[in-house]
Write an enzyme that holds these catalytic residues in place. Structure first.
Site, PDB file in Angstrom:
ATOM      1  N   ALA A  97       0.851  -1.188   0.000  1.00  0.00           N
ATOM      2  CA  ALA A  97       0.000   0.000   0.000  1.00  0.00           C
ATOM      3  C   ALA A  97       0.887   1.238   0.000  1.00  0.00           C
ATOM      4  CB  ALA A  97      -0.898  -0.016   1.234  1.00  0.00           C
TER       5      ALA A  97
ATOM      6  N   GLY B 222       0.598  -5.155   0.876  1.00  0.00           N
ATOM      7  CA  GLY B 222      -0.563  -5.307  -0.011  1.00  0.00           C
ATOM      8  C   GLY B 222      -0.183  -5.972  -1.325  1.00  0.00           C
TER       9      GLY B 222
ATOM     10  N   GLU C  76      -0.326  -9.543  -0.713  1.00  0.00           N
ATOM     11  CA  GLU C  76      -1.732  -9.947  -0.537  1.00  0.00           C
ATOM     12  C   GLU C  76      -2.460 -10.019  -1.881  1.00  0.00           C
ATOM     13  OE1 GLU C  76      -1.984  -6.790   2.454  1.00  0.00           O
ATOM     14  OE2 GLU C  76      -3.002  -8.226   3.741  1.00  0.00           O
TER      15      GLU C  76
ATOM     16  N   GLU D 236       4.461  -5.099   7.253  1.00  0.00           N
ATOM     17  CA  GLU D 236       3.621  -4.096   7.919  1.00  0.00           C
ATOM     18  C   GLU D 236       4.031  -3.854   9.364  1.00  0.00           C
ATOM     19  OE1 GLU D 236       2.501  -6.425   5.866  1.00  0.00           O
ATOM     20  OE2 GLU D 236       0.820  -5.674   4.662  1.00  0.00           O
TER      21      GLU D 236
HETATM   22  N1  CAA Z   1       4.605   3.249  -0.592  1.00  0.00           N
HETATM   23  C1  CAA Z   1       5.052   4.412  -1.074  1.00  0.00           C
HETATM   24  N2  CAA Z   1       6.249   4.574  -1.665  1.00  0.00           N
HETATM   25  C2  CAA Z   1       7.049   3.506  -1.716  1.00  0.00           C
HETATM   26  C3  CAA Z   1       6.661   2.249  -1.208  1.00  0.00           C
HETATM   27  C4  CAA Z   1       5.372   2.138  -0.626  1.00  0.00           C
HETATM   28  N3  CAA Z   1       4.893   0.981  -0.142  1.00  0.00           N
HETATM   29  N4  CAA Z   1       7.674   1.374  -1.394  1.00  0.00           N
HETATM   30  C5  CAA Z   1       8.653   2.059  -2.006  1.00  0.00           C
HETATM   31  N5  CAA Z   1       8.283   3.347  -2.198  1.00  0.00           N
HETATM   32  C6  CAA Z   1       9.064   4.412  -2.816  1.00  0.00           C
HETATM   33  C7  CAA Z   1      10.194   4.879  -1.928  1.00  0.00           C
HETATM   34  O1  CAA Z   1       9.743   5.835  -0.993  1.00  0.00           O
HETATM   35  C8  CAA Z   1      11.141   5.467  -2.958  1.00  0.00           C
HETATM   36  O2  CAA Z   1      10.675   6.741  -3.343  1.00  0.00           O
HETATM   37  P1  CAA Z   1      11.736   7.945  -3.602  1.00  0.00           P
HETATM   38  O3  CAA Z   1      12.509   7.493  -4.813  1.00  0.00           O
HETATM   39  O4  CAA Z   1      10.866   9.123  -3.859  1.00  0.00           O
HETATM   40  O5  CAA Z   1      12.587   8.029  -2.376  1.00  0.00           O
HETATM   41  C9  CAA Z   1      10.960   4.561  -4.155  1.00  0.00           C
HETATM   42  O6  CAA Z   1       9.697   3.902  -3.982  1.00  0.00           O
HETATM   43  C10 CAA Z   1      12.030   3.485  -4.267  1.00  0.00           C
HETATM   44  O7  CAA Z   1      12.058   2.783  -3.018  1.00  0.00           O
HETATM   45  P2  CAA Z   1      13.431   2.494  -2.194  1.00  0.00           P
HETATM   46  O8  CAA Z   1      14.401   3.583  -2.436  1.00  0.00           O
HETATM   47  O9  CAA Z   1      13.048   2.192  -0.801  1.00  0.00           O
HETATM   48  O10 CAA Z   1      13.926   1.180  -2.976  1.00  0.00           O
HETATM   49  P3  CAA Z   1      14.861   0.024  -2.397  1.00  0.00           P
HETATM   50  O11 CAA Z   1      15.199  -0.810  -3.591  1.00  0.00           O
HETATM   51  O12 CAA Z   1      15.971   0.569  -1.573  1.00  0.00           O
HETATM   52  O13 CAA Z   1      13.948  -0.848  -1.403  1.00  0.00           O
HETATM   53  C11 CAA Z   1      11.908  -1.987  -0.754  1.00  0.00           C
HETATM   54  C12 CAA Z   1      12.871  -1.585  -1.913  1.00  0.00           C
HETATM   55  C13 CAA Z   1      12.608  -2.996   0.140  1.00  0.00           C
HETATM   56  C14 CAA Z   1      10.688  -2.618  -1.404  1.00  0.00           C
HETATM   57  C15 CAA Z   1      11.533  -0.719   0.053  1.00  0.00           C
HETATM   58  O14 CAA Z   1      11.093   0.287  -0.839  1.00  0.00           O
HETATM   59  C16 CAA Z   1      10.429  -0.956   1.063  1.00  0.00           C
HETATM   60  O15 CAA Z   1      10.680  -1.513   2.122  1.00  0.00           O
HETATM   61  N6  CAA Z   1       9.187  -0.475   0.753  1.00  0.00           N
HETATM   62  C17 CAA Z   1       8.071  -0.536   1.676  1.00  0.00           C
HETATM   63  C18 CAA Z   1       7.513  -1.938   1.790  1.00  0.00           C
HETATM   64  C19 CAA Z   1       6.399  -1.968   2.805  1.00  0.00           C
HETATM   65  O16 CAA Z   1       6.565  -1.653   3.962  1.00  0.00           O
HETATM   66  N7  CAA Z   1       5.177  -2.392   2.336  1.00  0.00           N
HETATM   67  C20 CAA Z   1       4.010  -2.508   3.193  1.00  0.00           C
HETATM   68  C21 CAA Z   1       3.128  -1.301   3.009  1.00  0.00           C
HETATM   69  S1  CAA Z   1       1.742  -1.314   4.106  1.00  0.00           S
HETATM   70  C22 CAA Z   1       0.601  -2.324   3.393  1.00  0.00           C
HETATM   71  O17 CAA Z   1       0.809  -2.858   2.311  1.00  0.00           O
HETATM   72  C23 CAA Z   1      -0.667  -2.507   4.172  1.00  0.00           C
HETATM   73  C24 CAA Z   1      -1.621  -3.525   3.631  1.00  0.00           C
HETATM   74  O18 CAA Z   1      -1.633  -4.683   4.045  1.00  0.00           O
HETATM   75  C25 CAA Z   1      -2.653  -3.174   2.640  1.00  0.00           C
END
Ligand code: CAA
Length: 261
Positions: A69, A112, A115, A135
């Site tokens: 998400a 998400g 999921e 999460e």
């Molecule tokens: N939401 C918004 N933006 C996101 C994102 C997310 N879930 N995941 C990545 N991005 C963005 C980053 O902020 C970054 O943006 P900028 O270039 O503007 O800084 C861009 O995408 C690239 O991401 P990273 O620089 O972090 O890339 P990376 O290769 O170093 O890492 C990753 C990749 C491990 C996937 C890391 O991005 C990450 O941990 N992302 C979040 C994953 C997460 O926590 N997901 C769960 C979300 S909550 C949810 O999904 C609830 C539900 O059940 C419905």
């Protein structure tokens, strides 16, 4: 002929009898914003209603399926706001999609994004795929079915590990756990998923629909109820032209041609 339909956050390629949906917000690793969810569920509703489409592939990018998400969209929201907009309830058209749906996953399928893959019927994983529910690192839990679909697929203990550590599992481990159907070279994931979709699209569509419904029923009903439901669907299929075609084609030693009637 391939027809590509214009959406902003997804791509839809219609190639009857299959279609391919691609999540397309690469700059934020296909983070699932409300707009993306709206487009994806709208496209799914259209494909569900389109008689020419018999199986669908859902994929992300070559390096990431979806990072979950959109955290930027959620960070400052309150509980009432989240309840009112029912962010995760909006996935109902995906969970309730009536046709076979194959996830082709390369790279991260997190939160998400994971999921979404779990809501599909089959999962083909590229060697680079990573499945996880991070999460907990954000102070929340999965909200689109992760806590329920993981344990129903692999049991309690590894599901707990996935939820409580937030660490993703590799494609190979996911395969060993039975969460994915096959691990394939990353560059072949989408093509192989499309091939599988075409094979399934040759089957009688009503039987495919009933088979899907019956298997999903096994996840949320007692055995006697599931068996009763299966039996009704089994009898129902004898009311279809495709059942007559399938059985007579077998007896006449020819390939059946199915109309979904
Ligand atoms: N939401 C918004 N933006 C996101 C994102 C997310 N879930 N995941 C990545 N991005 C963005 C980053 O902020 C970054 O943006 P900028 O270039 O503007 O800084 C861009 O995408 C690239 O991401 P990273 O620089 O972090 O890339 P990376 O290769 O170093 O890492 C990753 C990749 C491990 C996937 C890391 O991005 C990450 O941990 N992302 C979040 C994953 C997460 O926590 N997901 C769960 C979300 S909550 C949810 O999904 C609830 C539900 O059940 C419905």
């Amino acid at each position: 002929m391939i027809a590509a339909m214009g959406y902003e956050h997804i791509l839809l390629e219609l190639e009857p009898p299959i279609a391919t949906l691609t999540l397309n917000r690469p700059k934020v690793l296909n983070a699932l914003s409300p707009e993306l969810i709206r487009e994806l569920t709208t496209a799914l509703a259209e494909l569900d209603a389109d008689e020419n489409v018999r199986a669908v592939v859902l994929t992300g990018g070559p390096k990431v399926f979806a990072a979950g998400a959109d955290i930027g969209d959620m960070a400052d929201r309150g509980a009432v706001d989240q309840l009112r907009r029912d962010q995760t309830g909006r996935w109902a058209p995906l969970a309730g999609f009536s046709k076979p749906l194959i996830a082709a996953v390369n790279g991260y399928a997190l939160g998400g994004g994971c999921e979404v893959a779990l809501m599909c019927d089959l999962i083909l994983a590229g060697e680079t795929a990573r499945f996880g529910q991070p999460e907990i690192n954000l102070g929340i839990i999965p909200g689109a079915g992760g806590t329920q679909r993981w344990p129903r697929s692999i049991g309690k203990y590894v599901a707990m590990e996935v939820m409580l550590t937030g660490a993703p599992v590799t494609a190979q481990r996911a395969y060993e756990l039975g969460v994915v159907n096959k691990v394939v070279p990353a560059e072949m994931t989408v093509g192989l998923a499309q091939r599988m979709a075409r094979q399934i699209a040759e089957k009688p569509p009503l039987a495919a629909r009933m088979a899907k419904e019956a298997v999903l029923k096994a996840f949320d009903s007692p055995l006697t109820e599931g068996l009763a439901s299966e039996r009704k669907s089994f009898y129902f299929l004898f009311a279809t032209e495709d059942q007559k075609e399938g059985m007579h084609a077998f007896l006449e030693k020819r390939k059946g041609v199915f109309k979904g009637r």
